[in-house]
Design a protein around this motif. Structure first.
Motif, mmCIF file in Angstrom:
data_model
loop_
_atom_site.group_PDB
_atom_site.id
_atom_site.type_symbol
_atom_site.label_atom_id
_atom_site.label_comp_id
_atom_site.label_asym_id
_atom_site.label_seq_id
_atom_site.Cartn_x
_atom_site.Cartn_y
_atom_site.Cartn_z
ATOM 1 N N PRO A 196 0.789 -1.196 -0.135
ATOM 2 C CA PRO A 196 0.094 -0.113 -0.044
ATOM 3 C C PRO A 196 0.769 1.082 -0.022
ATOM 4 C CG PRO A 196 -0.776 -1.421 1.644
ATOM 5 C CD PRO A 196 0.732 -1.991 0.944
ATOM 6 N N LYS A 197 0.530 2.299 -0.591
ATOM 7 C CA LYS A 197 1.339 3.438 -0.690
ATOM 8 C C LYS A 197 1.823 3.906 0.431
ATOM 9 C CE LYS A 197 2.447 7.389 -2.885
ATOM 10 N NZ LYS A 197 3.955 7.469 -2.780
ATOM 11 N N ALA A 198 1.416 4.277 1.415
ATOM 12 C CA ALA A 198 1.586 4.715 2.712
ATOM 13 C C ALA A 198 2.849 3.729 3.333
ATOM 14 C CB ALA A 198 0.624 4.969 3.930
ATOM 15 N N ASP A 199 2.601 2.291 3.402
ATOM 16 C CA ASP A 199 3.553 1.415 3.715
ATOM 17 C C ASP A 199 4.744 1.314 2.768
ATOM 18 O OD1 ASP A 199 2.078 0.485 6.090
ATOM 19 O OD2 ASP A 199 0.733 -0.798 4.522
ATOM 20 N N GLY A 200 4.618 1.923 1.490
ATOM 21 C CA GLY A 200 5.439 1.810 0.568
ATOM 22 C C GLY A 200 6.707 3.009 0.889
ATOM 23 N N ASP A 201 5.857 3.914 1.422
ATOM 24 C CA ASP A 201 6.693 5.377 1.813
ATOM 25 C C ASP A 201 7.422 4.901 3.045
ATOM 26 O OD1 ASP A 201 5.727 6.815 -0.291
ATOM 27 O OD2 ASP A 201 4.096 7.822 1.026
ATOM 28 N N ALA A 202 6.839 4.387 4.164
ATOM 29 C CA ALA A 202 7.613 3.883 5.128
ATOM 30 C C ALA A 202 8.911 3.040 4.750
ATOM 31 C CB ALA A 202 6.719 3.192 6.244
ATOM 32 N N LEU A 203 8.498 1.911 4.194
ATOM 33 C CA LEU A 203 9.700 1.019 3.627
ATOM 34 C C LEU A 203 10.494 1.746 2.927
ATOM 35 C CD1 LEU A 203 10.773 -1.932 3.498
ATOM 36 C CD2 LEU A 203 9.612 -2.222 1.409
ATOM 37 N N TRP A 204 10.522 2.750 2.098
ATOM 38 C CA TRP A 204 11.427 3.355 1.255
ATOM 39 C C TRP A 204 12.327 4.179 2.239
ATOM 40 C CZ3 TRP A 204 13.220 3.256 -3.495
ATOM 41 C CH2 TRP A 204 13.925 4.437 -3.867
ATOM 42 N N GLU A 205 11.957 4.635 3.285
ATOM 43 C CA GLU A 205 12.756 5.563 4.259
ATOM 44 C C GLU A 205 13.373 4.522 5.180
ATOM 45 O OE1 GLU A 205 12.925 8.771 4.639
ATOM 46 O OE2 GLU A 205 11.536 8.948 2.643
ATOM 47 N N PHE A 206 12.973 3.354 5.585
ATOM 48 C CA PHE A 206 13.419 2.489 6.424
ATOM 49 C C PHE A 206 14.444 1.646 5.664
ATOM 50 C CE2 PHE A 206 13.770 -1.552 8.524
ATOM 51 C CZ PHE A 206 14.124 -1.303 9.894
ATOM 52 N N GLY A 207 14.247 1.082 4.600
ATOM 53 C CA GLY A 207 15.054 0.203 3.671
ATOM 54 C C GLY A 207 16.222 0.907 2.887
ATOM 55 N N THR A 208 17.052 1.449 3.439
ATOM 56 C CA THR A 208 18.172 2.078 2.630
ATOM 57 C C THR A 208 18.975 0.935 2.022
ATOM 58 O OG1 THR A 208 19.659 2.232 4.576
ATOM 59 C CG2 THR A 208 18.086 4.186 4.224
ATOM 60 N N SER A 209 19.905 1.382 1.050
ATOM 61 C CA SER A 209 20.718 0.361 0.365
ATOM 62 C C SER A 209 21.867 -0.512 1.317
ATOM 63 C CB SER A 209 21.657 0.883 -0.542
ATOM 64 O OG SER A 209 21.031 1.338 -1.870
ATOM 65 N N GLY A 210 21.811 -1.729 1.199
ATOM 66 C CA GLY A 210 22.251 -2.513 2.360
ATOM 67 C C GLY A 210 21.774 -2.900 3.350
ATOM 68 N N THR A 211 20.488 -2.544 3.608
ATOM 69 C CA THR A 211 19.368 -3.067 4.799
ATOM 70 C C THR A 211 19.253 -4.648 4.539
ATOM 71 O OG1 THR A 211 18.436 -0.864 5.162
ATOM 72 C CG2 THR A 211 17.174 -2.714 5.691
ATOM 73 N N THR A 212 19.281 -5.317 5.680
ATOM 74 C CA THR A 212 19.078 -6.675 5.653
ATOM 75 C C THR A 212 17.366 -7.025 5.438
ATOM 76 O OG1 THR A 212 20.960 -7.169 6.841
ATOM 77 C CG2 THR A 212 19.125 -8.907 6.976
ATOM 78 N N VAL A 213 17.321 -7.988 4.422
ATOM 79 C CA VAL A 213 15.927 -8.343 3.962
ATOM 80 C C VAL A 213 15.980 -9.724 4.400
ATOM 81 C CG1 VAL A 213 14.139 -8.657 2.758
ATOM 82 C CG2 VAL A 213 15.474 -6.752 2.283
ATOM 83 N N THR A 214 15.125 -10.342 5.602
ATOM 84 C CA THR A 214 15.171 -11.547 6.001
ATOM 85 C C THR A 214 13.845 -12.243 5.212
ATOM 86 O OG1 THR A 214 16.302 -11.366 7.823
ATOM 87 C CG2 THR A 214 15.115 -13.287 7.701
ATOM 88 N N VAL A 215 13.818 -13.369 4.371
ATOM 89 C CA VAL A 215 12.836 -13.948 4.053
ATOM 90 C C VAL A 215 12.594 -15.281 4.958
ATOM 91 C CG1 VAL A 215 11.756 -15.050 1.863
ATOM 92 C CG2 VAL A 215 12.944 -12.977 1.790
ATOM 93 N N VAL A 216 11.243 -15.304 5.190
ATOM 94 C CA VAL A 216 10.850 -16.618 6.071
ATOM 95 C C VAL A 216 9.768 -17.300 5.286
ATOM 96 C CG1 VAL A 216 11.751 -15.689 8.321
ATOM 97 C CG2 VAL A 216 9.583 -15.144 7.723
ATOM 98 N N SER A 217 9.455 -18.466 5.554
ATOM 99 C CA SER A 217 8.175 -19.116 4.867
ATOM 100 C C SER A 217 7.064 -18.503 5.448
ATOM 101 C CB SER A 217 8.339 -20.680 5.437
ATOM 102 O OG SER A 217 9.455 -21.153 4.863
#
Length: 186
Positions: free
Chosen positions: A165-186
């Protein structure tokens, strides 16, 4: 005979009205997609308690085994993302709409980021794209549709876009700078 308004007054009035209408529509659009059918709750009656007690709802807990420290956690099974800070506190959690290609469980890093709008592999205009892995030759990335929509991926297409969703996309964009760890779980 009443005084006649000059033409500039009419134009000014129409301009102010148009700006107000556009502002209202922009605010509504920024709030994301609206469901076509909305369940309505009954309104409280006049005899209802003047100070109702809100029901506490706990945010979805971060999945076990998602690591520690500052990270983005994506659960393939729950179609949910968590933004977790360095003290392991969830800053935000939200549902997402995955593409047809899921990333394998594991740890990745945010790589290329693209803020400007472009057309996704499904033909939808997207923005705030954050690539973090490639699966079966398809790039997997978080993004949000410019128009706030989340159409299902085409049946035959292999798409790796995880829509927010747009508001969550804005929050993730601010939080997830280059190099930020992304952990994928089942």
């Amino acid at each position: 005979m009443p005084a006649r308004l000059p033409s500039w007054a009419w134009v000014s009035g129409l301009t102010v009205g148009a700006i107000a209408a556009v502002t209202v529509l922009a605010v509504q659009a920024d709030q994301g997609p609206h469901p076509t059918a909305v369940a309505t709750k009954p309104k409280p009656s006049a005899s209802a308690d003047a100070h109702p007690t809100p029901k506490e709802t706990a945010p979805a807990p971060v999945p076990e085994g998602s690591g520690t420290g500052r990270r983005v956690v994506y659960s393939v099974g729950q179609d949910r993302v968590w933004l977790v800070d360095a003290s392991d506190t969830t800053r935000r959690s939200f549902k997402v709409w995955p593409g047809s290609v899921d990333p394998d469980p594991g740890k990745y890093s945010v790589g290329t980021r693209r803020q400007d709008p472009t057309t996704g592999s499904d033909g939808v205009r997207i923005e705030q794209i954050m690539y973090f892995t490639q699966e079966d030759g398809v790039w997997v990335a978080f993004s949000n549709a410019v128009d706030g929509s989340s159409p299902p991926p085409p049946a035959a297409a292999k798409t790796g876009g995880i829509r927010l969703p747009k508001a969550d996309g804005d929050a993730l964009w601010e939080f997830g700078t280059s190099g930020t760890t992304v952990t994928v779980v089942s």
